[in-house]
Design an enzyme around this catalytic site. Structure first.
Site, PDB file in Angstrom:
ATOM      1  CG  LEU A   1      22.861  33.070  30.974  1.00 32.64           C
ATOM      2  CD1 LEU A   1      23.693  33.838  31.994  1.00 32.64           C
ATOM      3  CD2 LEU A   1      23.733  32.595  29.812  1.00 32.64           C
ATOM      4  CG  ASP A   2      22.141  26.105  30.249  1.00 29.90           C
ATOM      5  OD1 ASP A   2      23.116  26.546  30.888  1.00 29.90           O
ATOM      6  OD2 ASP A   2      22.270  25.475  29.183  1.00 29.90           O
ATOM      7  CB  VAL A   3      21.155  24.785  35.676  1.00 27.80           C
ATOM      8  CG1 VAL A   3      21.880  24.453  36.979  1.00 27.80           C
ATOM      9  CG2 VAL A   3      19.657  24.920  35.941  1.00 27.80           C
TER      10      VAL A   3
END
Length: 306
Positions: free
Chosen positions: A99-101
């Site tokens: 998952l990205d930030v």
């Protein structure tokens, strides 16, 4: 919990944690790994080995004292914790679908042979589910509500019925793509039964596929979608919200991406930050074991290969 060595050997499998928004997935993984190593070392080391040593002494009681040697069993200093340091320095914790930030939700990790299970999980092409929050009326350079504003539009003409028609088109188009990538005859009974049971899987890595989408909240300019998909990224889902806005002759940005399922792990399985400890992770690995084995064994029989 038992000896550190025995507990360490039992850490073999997959588990899920909840990744909060605003935190890089590497920091989440490293925090879990550090916590597990700290807890393992807190269990204490095995008792130090014992060795026979001859200790000098003096024999009193005669006219003059004599030097003597007395046999004694003493701990080996090299085994003392202050000499050899912590027993555990590194524990391999692998990361699943990332998952990205800006996104949050279910984040699967593997420990021990669980690192190999992560590869098996990738190969099975298991579906994932997300909740997407959207906002009509503006467009940005990165499709998120925090990006650089490019355009503002009206949205008064958008109704729930119009939105759901667009979603139906998206789902229908993607279902046809999934059938094509799954290798089954589109007109066969097998294709119908697999589709009904939700067991259609692509034979190999494919572009992102939306297997299901529905609107669960419509309060313009805000709306919320639930999406089931394969081979997606959070950024792809943000772009999808943008494209839905364009199809509705408006614009839209994605305000949040939250993963609610990753294969056989759902939100109730995901450990919160306060439970990223040895006891909680060990219990999570134990409980997930049967489900992981069942799902991966089912995934080995890919549709169209029987």
């Amino acid at each position: 919990m038992g000896s550190a060595a025995r507990v360490y050997r039992s850490l073999q499998g997959l588990f899920a944690v909840y990744k909060p928004p605003g935190v890089h997935w590497k920091l989440v993984r490293d925090t879990v790994e550090t916590s597990l190593i700290r807890d393992l070392n807190s269990l204490g080391s095995p008792a130090p080995r014992q060795a026979i040593r001859f200790l000098p002494g003096r024999c009193e009681g005669t006219d003059r004292s004599e030097l003597t040697l007395t046999a004694a069993r003493l701990p080996v200093l090299a085994d003392h914790p202050l000499v050899k340091g912590p027993e555990f320095h590194r524990l391999k914790v692998g990361a699943g679908h990332r998952l990205d930030v800006r996104s949050s939700g279910v984040f699967v990790l593997g420990v021990g042979h669980g690192n190999k299970l992560l590869t098996d999980m990738y190969s099975c092409h298991l579906p994932k589910e997300y909740t997407l929050q959207g906002l009509f009326g503006k467009a940005t350079d990165d499709f998120s509500d925090s990006g650089r504003l490019i355009e503002k539009t009206t949205f008064d003409h958008i109704s729930r019925d119009k939105l759901e028609k667009i979603l139906a088109v998206i789902q229908g188009t993607n279902q046809k793509a999934l059938l094509a990538f799954s290798g089954v005859d589109l007109k066969s009974q097998e294709a119908y039964e697999l589709a009904v049971k939700g067991l259609l899987r692509p034979l190999q890595k494919t572009p992102p596929i939306i297997t299901g989408v529905r609107c669960v909240r419509f309060a313009p300019p805000e709306f919320t979608l639930e999406i089931q998909c394969l081979n997606e990224t959070p950024q792809y889902l943000r772009k999808l919200i943008h494209e839905i806005g364009l199809e509705l002759r408006s614009a839209a940005v994605c305000s949040h991406v939250r993963r609610t399922r990753d294969g056989f792990f759902t939100l109730p399985d995901a450990l919160l930050r306060s439970h990223w400890d040895l006891r909680s992770v060990g219990e999570a690995v134990r409980q997930a074991g049967p489900r992981v084995r069942a799902a991966l064994s089912l995934g080995e029989a890919e549709p169209g290969q029987g």
